[in-house]
Design a protein around this motif. Structure first.
Motif, short mmCIF file in Angstrom:
data_model
loop_
_atom_site.label_atom_id
_atom_site.label_comp_id
_atom_site.label_asym_id
_atom_site.label_seq_id
_atom_site.Cartn_x
_atom_site.Cartn_y
_atom_site.Cartn_z
N VAL A 127 0.43 12.09 7.93
CA VAL A 127 1.00 11.66 9.21
C VAL A 127 -0.08 11.64 10.29
O VAL A 127 -0.19 10.69 11.08
N ARG A 128 -0.91 12.68 10.32
CA ARG A 128 -1.98 12.76 11.33
C ARG A 128 -2.99 11.62 11.14
O ARG A 128 -3.48 11.06 12.12
N ARG A 129 -3.30 11.30 9.89
CA ARG A 129 -4.29 10.23 9.65
C ARG A 129 -3.77 8.89 10.14
O ARG A 129 -4.53 8.07 10.68
N ALA A 177 0.85 -1.20 0.00
CA ALA A 177 0.00 0.00 0.00
C ALA A 177 0.88 1.24 0.00
O ALA A 177 2.08 1.18 0.25
N ASP A 178 0.25 2.37 -0.26
CA ASP A 178 0.93 3.65 -0.43
C ASP A 178 0.60 4.55 0.76
O ASP A 178 -0.56 4.62 1.18
N MET A 179 1.59 5.30 1.25
CA MET A 179 1.33 6.23 2.35
C MET A 179 0.29 7.27 1.96
O MET A 179 -0.40 7.81 2.83
N HIS A 180 0.16 7.55 0.66
CA HIS A 180 -0.86 8.50 0.22
C HIS A 180 -2.28 7.97 0.41
O HIS A 180 -3.24 8.72 0.26
N ASP A 181 -2.41 6.69 0.71
CA ASP A 181 -3.73 6.08 0.95
C ASP A 181 -3.74 5.44 2.33
O ASP A 181 -3.74 4.22 2.47
N PRO A 182 -3.73 6.27 3.38
CA PRO A 182 -3.65 5.71 4.75
C PRO A 182 -4.82 4.80 5.10
O PRO A 182 -4.65 3.86 5.89
N ASP A 183 -5.98 5.05 4.52
CA ASP A 183 -7.13 4.20 4.85
C ASP A 183 -6.91 2.77 4.36
O ASP A 183 -7.39 1.82 4.98
N ALA A 184 -6.20 2.61 3.23
CA ALA A 184 -5.89 1.27 2.75
C ALA A 184 -4.95 0.55 3.71
O ALA A 184 -5.05 -0.68 3.89
N ILE A 185 -4.06 1.29 4.34
CA ILE A 185 -3.15 0.71 5.33
C ILE A 185 -3.92 0.32 6.58
O ILE A 185 -3.86 -0.82 7.05
N LEU A 186 -4.66 1.29 7.12
CA LEU A 186 -5.35 1.08 8.39
C LEU A 186 -6.51 0.08 8.26
O LEU A 186 -6.88 -0.57 9.24
#
Length: 266
Positions: free
Chosen positions: A173-175, A129-138
């Motif tokens: 970062v905040r997300r 996953a990409d840091m630009h898509d934090p919801d995909a990570i979380l």
């Protein structure tokens, strides 16, 4: 379905492979060698700088496991496996530790099994996953299964933020911090041209020519990423000055273009 190898673009340099080449790894291509050599001509200290960024990650991970009791980590922008990896550092202190690695580079994905050699007591997982898509990570199954949100988490964002351009940088970062419980930690490194502006500026221009735009931050901007968090001593400093060991003796400040710090989420 395409595999990781099908997604690897060998016609342009990639930051993870350039990093691998400069640090003496073997997972790179001619285009990465050419880019790395050009960058080192602009700034011969680049290998020292990259090594100290990696060493900061080791010290910060060990500190969080050993002195703060953190047993679960989220590592954003993992990069190519290079021993010791984060799980090897923290599981040496606490074998039961869990690490979720995140990267969107297909060559990292192709080598991710090296990141999954956990101790029997602990666990590791890899999220493509990409840091630009934090919801995909979380929202990933790996994060949801390995990270318990009633216990502190060590969020590691090492050597990637200079590739995240404003205004997205602070928001992302905040997300990633948002769902983590009180008592979690952020370990962050932030690229800067404060100490060798001409040389580092030329390196940034070379990255841009290779299609990798960078944002370099001064100290006030670097410090602002920790607003609302409790900075731990020694605060925001060049990475080789953060809780240094004997191997940091004699390093010239002009050879380091990275701020680093660890902060606690209240």
């Amino acid at each position: 379905m395409r595999g990781a190898g099908d997604r690897i673009d060998t016609s342009t340099a990639h930051s993870a492979r350039v990093y691998d080449y400069i640090l003496g790894g073997k997972d790179h291509y001619l285009v990465d060698i050419e880019a790395g050599d050009a960058m080192c001509r602009h700034w011969p200290a680049l290998p020292v700088h990259m090594l100290e960024n990696r060493r900061f990650m080791h010290r910060a991970g060990r500190f969080l496991a050993q002195e703060q009791g953190v047993r679960q980590f989220l590592d954003i922008g993992t990069g190519l496996p290079t021993a010791p990896n984060l799980h090897e550092v923290v599981q040496e202190v606490a074998p039961e530790s869990s690490v979720v690695y995140v990267d969107n580079d297909p060559i990292v994905l192709a080598h991710a099994r090296a990141l999954l050699q956990s101790s029997p007591e602990g666990a590791t997982a890899y999220v493509d996953a990409d840091m630009h898509d934090p919801d995909a990570i979380l929202g990933s199954p790996q994060f949801r299964s390995l990270i318990e949100l009633d216990e502190p988490v060590g969020l590691m964002i090492i050597g990637i933020l200079h590739f995240i351009l404003p205004p997205d940088d602070v928001r992302l970062v905040r997300r990633l911090l948002e769902p983590l419980p009180s008592g979690s930690f952020l370990a962050l490194t932030i690229g800067t041209a404060d100490f060798a502006p001409e040389e580092v500026g030329r390196v940034a221009e070379e990255y841009a020519r290779q299609g990798m735009d960078m944002a370099l931050r001064d100290l006030p901007t670097a410090t602002s990423f920790f607003d609302g968090l409790e900075l731990l001593d020694p605060g925001v400093t060049q990475v080789h000055k953060w809780r240094p060991g004997p191997e940091q003796n004699g390093i010239d400040d002009r050879a380091i273009a990275m701020y680093g710090a660890v902060a606690r989420k209240p």
